[in-house]
Write a protein that holds these residues in place. Structure first.
Motif, mmCIF file in Angstrom:
data_model
loop_
_atom_site.group_PDB
_atom_site.id
_atom_site.type_symbol
_atom_site.label_atom_id
_atom_site.label_comp_id
_atom_site.label_asym_id
_atom_site.label_seq_id
_atom_site.Cartn_x
_atom_site.Cartn_y
_atom_site.Cartn_z
ATOM 1 N N PRO A 1 -17.440 -6.339 11.361
ATOM 2 C CA PRO A 1 -16.678 -7.056 12.380
ATOM 3 C C PRO A 1 -15.763 -8.108 11.753
ATOM 4 O O PRO A 1 -16.190 -8.871 10.872
ATOM 5 N N ASP A 2 -14.508 -8.124 12.188
ATOM 6 C CA ASP A 2 -13.489 -9.051 11.682
ATOM 7 C C ASP A 2 -13.247 -8.905 10.184
ATOM 8 O O ASP A 2 -12.679 -9.802 9.557
ATOM 9 N N GLY A 3 -13.653 -7.792 9.612
ATOM 10 C CA GLY A 3 -13.459 -7.560 8.188
ATOM 11 C C GLY A 3 -12.440 -6.464 7.929
ATOM 12 O O GLY A 3 -11.669 -6.072 8.812
ATOM 13 N N LEU A 4 -12.448 -5.976 6.710
ATOM 14 C CA LEU A 4 -11.524 -4.919 6.291
ATOM 15 C C LEU A 4 -12.291 -3.668 5.923
ATOM 16 O O LEU A 4 -13.160 -3.707 5.041
ATOM 17 N N VAL A 5 -11.973 -2.570 6.600
ATOM 18 C CA VAL A 5 -12.496 -1.259 6.214
ATOM 19 C C VAL A 5 -11.559 -0.668 5.168
ATOM 20 O O VAL A 5 -10.363 -0.501 5.431
ATOM 21 N N LEU B 1 0.822 -1.208 0.000
ATOM 22 C CA LEU B 1 0.000 0.000 0.000
ATOM 23 C C LEU B 1 0.857 1.259 0.000
ATOM 24 O O LEU B 1 1.852 1.356 0.722
ATOM 25 N N GLU B 2 0.428 2.225 -0.790
ATOM 26 C CA GLU B 2 0.990 3.575 -0.683
ATOM 27 C C GLU B 2 0.496 4.240 0.593
ATOM 28 O O GLU B 2 1.211 5.022 1.217
ATOM 29 N N GLY B 3 -0.737 3.916 0.969
ATOM 30 C CA GLY B 3 -1.299 4.422 2.212
ATOM 31 C C GLY B 3 -0.888 3.569 3.397
ATOM 32 O O GLY B 3 0.179 2.955 3.401
ATOM 33 N N THR B 4 -1.772 3.497 4.399
ATOM 34 C CA THR B 4 -1.427 2.850 5.667
ATOM 35 C C THR B 4 -2.417 1.748 5.998
ATOM 36 O O THR B 4 -3.630 1.933 5.853
ATOM 37 N N LEU B 5 -1.911 0.623 6.451
ATOM 38 C CA LEU B 5 -2.762 -0.440 6.971
ATOM 39 C C LEU B 5 -2.652 -0.444 8.489
ATOM 40 O O LEU B 5 -1.552 -0.513 9.049
ATOM 41 N N LEU B 6 -3.793 -0.363 9.153
ATOM 42 C CA LEU B 6 -3.832 -0.366 10.609
ATOM 43 C C LEU B 6 -4.489 -1.647 11.104
ATOM 44 O O LEU B 6 -5.579 -2.003 10.658
ATOM 45 N N ARG B 7 -3.828 -2.304 12.016
ATOM 46 C CA ARG B 7 -4.350 -3.495 12.682
ATOM 47 C C ARG B 7 -4.634 -3.154 14.146
ATOM 48 O O ARG B 7 -4.194 -2.130 14.656
ATOM 49 N N VAL C 1 -15.867 -4.117 15.492
ATOM 50 C CA VAL C 1 -14.415 -3.979 15.393
ATOM 51 C C VAL C 1 -13.900 -4.771 14.195
ATOM 52 O O VAL C 1 -13.983 -6.003 14.182
ATOM 53 N N PRO C 2 -13.375 -4.086 13.184
ATOM 54 C CA PRO C 2 -12.836 -4.793 12.019
ATOM 55 C C PRO C 2 -11.477 -5.408 12.320
ATOM 56 O O PRO C 2 -10.834 -5.087 13.330
ATOM 57 N N ALA C 3 -11.032 -6.269 11.426
ATOM 58 C CA ALA C 3 -9.696 -6.857 11.568
ATOM 59 C C ALA C 3 -8.612 -5.883 11.151
ATOM 60 O O ALA C 3 -7.473 -5.978 11.620
ATOM 61 N N ALA C 4 -8.956 -4.951 10.278
ATOM 62 C CA ALA C 4 -7.968 -3.991 9.779
ATOM 63 C C ALA C 4 -8.663 -2.824 9.119
ATOM 64 O O ALA C 4 -9.823 -2.928 8.689
ATOM 65 N N VAL C 5 -7.950 -1.709 9.044
ATOM 66 C CA VAL C 5 -8.393 -0.530 8.298
ATOM 67 C C VAL C 5 -7.303 -0.183 7.294
ATOM 68 O O VAL C 5 -6.155 0.068 7.688
ATOM 69 N N ALA C 6 -7.653 -0.185 6.020
ATOM 70 C CA ALA C 6 -6.712 0.211 4.973
ATOM 71 C C ALA C 6 -7.001 1.662 4.604
ATOM 72 O O ALA C 6 -8.033 1.959 3.993
ATOM 73 N N GLN C 7 -6.105 2.564 5.004
ATOM 74 C CA GLN C 7 -6.258 3.985 4.676
ATOM 75 C C GLN C 7 -5.637 4.212 3.297
ATOM 76 O O GLN C 7 -4.444 4.467 3.171
ATOM 77 N N CYS C 8 -6.472 4.079 2.294
ATOM 78 C CA CYS C 8 -5.995 4.041 0.912
ATOM 79 C C CYS C 8 -5.685 5.433 0.381
ATOM 80 O O CYS C 8 -6.407 6.393 0.668
ATOM 81 N N ALA C 9 -4.625 5.509 -0.414
ATOM 82 C CA ALA C 9 -4.205 6.783 -1.003
ATOM 83 C C ALA C 9 -4.500 6.851 -2.487
ATOM 84 O O ALA C 9 -4.321 7.912 -3.093
ATOM 85 N N SER C 10 -4.958 5.759 -3.099
ATOM 86 C CA SER C 10 -5.176 5.741 -4.547
ATOM 87 C C SER C 10 -6.088 4.579 -4.904
ATOM 88 O O SER C 10 -6.335 3.679 -4.078
ATOM 89 N N ALA C 11 -6.566 4.590 -6.140
ATOM 90 C CA ALA C 11 -7.375 3.474 -6.626
ATOM 91 C C ALA C 11 -6.566 2.184 -6.638
ATOM 92 O O ALA C 11 -7.109 1.093 -6.403
ATOM 93 N N THR C 12 -5.266 2.288 -6.877
ATOM 94 C CA THR C 12 -4.411 1.106 -6.847
ATOM 95 C C THR C 12 -4.391 0.494 -5.456
ATOM 96 O O THR C 12 -4.442 -0.730 -5.292
ATOM 97 N N ASP C 13 -4.323 1.343 -4.425
ATOM 98 C CA ASP C 13 -4.403 0.846 -3.051
ATOM 99 C C ASP C 13 -5.709 0.102 -2.815
ATOM 100 O O ASP C 13 -5.736 -0.966 -2.181
ATOM 101 N N VAL C 14 -6.800 0.674 -3.293
ATOM 102 C CA VAL C 14 -8.109 0.040 -3.117
ATOM 103 C C VAL C 14 -8.120 -1.324 -3.788
ATOM 104 O O VAL C 14 -8.598 -2.317 -3.219
#
Length: 477
Positions: free
Chosen positions: A116-120, A47-53, A74-87
């Protein structure tokens, strides 16, 4: 002025990123909701952005949405995406293994943007907004309405959208986009000319009426989270008009007279006029009318005088102000950064024939509010089959809303459901997908009406493996 990103035409059959699982059995059925099945560290590195666990600094704040009642999701992770490629990387890394949800503003009424237990898939870093000299507006999917309105207003343009300033442009648009300017300028989705979207197989597509007609149709009213993750929007904006905003408050106990008068008045009003009716439960119930008129206050006052004459009730308060586009939108903006509430919706296909019965539903129900927003005008200029938004010919949308706390949530939810059922017994059915409610009877038909069959067909075409699935997705019945 700066222009937004240049979208590239999609290539038929363009491949997913190298890390994608390319078939439905890429993730075994017994591991489709298993966070351990996802290579989180591999995704973090791509990721260009940040993955938070959960153990990462900032995760707890990043995972929370607008409504604190859903903080237990509560998700398993949050992907703070910076671009469509990150998504795309996030979709192919976790899709089919854990639930996915795109987040723009995080205002899902029941917390679906935090599985819950998923990815945001958090789009809020993708929030750049730009207005071009040709009148087009480019907006990242994570832009809140306050940013959109600011940039559009500075360009002396106008884009109709919602009233809450912290709502994300993506959620508003994908559900249709009702707002205070809709009778004059139509829905938010009516101004879309192109989108950039990530599909379930990880492709990044340019979505237009000519390149991808089915997906373009479906994303204009088909609801967020159903078909693809839109990462960028291009809108055609209108020249900014002069506006008049107003609020009329009325004495307690006069709801029936005001509702009766408001219905006939707004139905006959020019499309320059939008005014909603807010009924607050109590003993007796109270009400107020707030609105936005496209034009000067000198032209608005006679219309308000006509409403008062029809009602035969003298307002206890009357505020009328001339405003420009941006300050007009700020007039309706909510202030809380977060708010605990329970809500649902109904659709008035025609004016109610029994205003007294509606009033009775709110007698003694302190804390329950009904907000009736008129449709008509430019909303009805587009035929129902032309976009996925199905309520083109309806008279109004109705939101049932109540503040709640964790301790009172169950009781408040029951009271809201009672009002929803009561409205249904009066023949007031349907629902607005942006006011999503898992307890709404026959919610697929309520949200999508005659467009449901086509929407489900398109969902099957673009997401046969149900990557974008949640309890009220198009894949569910």
């Amino acid at each position: 002025m700066a222009r937004g990103p240049v979208f590239h035409a999609p290539r038929a059959g363009s491949p997913a990123p190298a890390h994608a699982a390319t078939s439905s059995d890429g993730a075994p059925a017994d591991r489709r909701h298993d966070p351990a099945a996802v290579d989180w560290e591999g995704l973090r590195g791509r990721l260009e952005g940040t993955l938070l666990r959960p153990d990462d600094v900032g995760f707890d704040d990043a995972r929370k949405g607008f409504n604190p009642l859903h903080d237990d999701r509560v998700p398993a992770a949050v992907a703070q995406c910076a671009s469509a490629t990150d998504v795309a990387e996030a979709v192919v890394a976790a899709g089919g293994r854990v639930p996915l949800a795109a987040r723009s503003g995080g205002h899902s009424y029941v917390g679906y943007s935090a599985p819950p237990d998923g990815l945001v898939i958090d789009l809020r870093r993708m929030s750049h907004v730009a207005a071009a000299e040709d009148g087009s507006v480019s907006a990242g999917a994570g832009a809140p309405l306050r940013t959109v309105y600011s940039v559009v207003g500075q360009a002396d343009r106008c884009l109709p959208a919602g009233s809450c300033s912290t709502v994300g442009i993506a959620g508003v648009t994908l559900g249709g986009g009702i707002g205070v300017l809709q009778r004059k300028f139509g829905l938010t989705c009516d101004h879309l000319t192109a989108m950039e979207a990530v599909t379930a197989d990880g492709r990044v597509l340019t979505v237009t009426a000519s390149a991808t007609p089915d997906l373009f149709w479906a994303l204009r009213g088909g609801g967020g989270g159903n078909l693809a993750i839109v990462t960028h929007f291009i809108f055609a904006a209108d020249p900014a008009p002069a506006l008049t905003v107003f609020v009329l408050t009325f004495p307690a106990g006069r709801v029936t007279e005001i509702l009766t008068a408001w219905q006939s008045w707004i139905a006959a009003a020019p499309r320059d006029m939008w005014a909603n009716l807010r009924i607050s439960g109590g003993s007796p119930p109270t009400c107020r009318i707030a609105g936005c008129f496209v034009g000067p206050s000198t032209a608005c006052h006679p219309l308000l005088d006509d409403l008062v004459l029809r009602a035969g009730v003298v307002p206890t308060g009357r505020t009328v102000q001339d405003r420009d586009y941006f300050s007009g939108m700020r007039f309706f903006a909510g202030k809380p950064l977060r708010e605990s509430f329970v809500a649902s919706s109904r659709i008035l296909t025609t004016p109610t024939s029994d205003p007294q019965a509606v009033t009775n539903l709110f007698t003694g129900r302190t804390g329950i509010t009904l907000i009736v927003d008129p449709l008509g005008g430019a909303v009805a200029d587009t035929v129902t089959a032309q976009t996925a938004f199905p309520h083109r010919e309806a008279f109004a949308t109705a939101q049932i809303y109540a503040s709640a706390t964790p301790a009172s949530e169950a009781d408040v939810t029951h009271k809201v459901a009672d009002v929803v059922a009561g409205l249904g017994a009066l023949g007031i059915g349907g629902g607005y997908v942006n006011y999503i409610d898992p307890d709404l009877p026959d919610w697929p038909t309520a949200y999508y009406g005659p467009n449901l069959r086509r929407l489900r067909s398109i969902a099957q075409d673009y997401d046969p493996d149900r990557v974008f699935d949640f309890p009220q997705s198009l894949h569910h019945t």
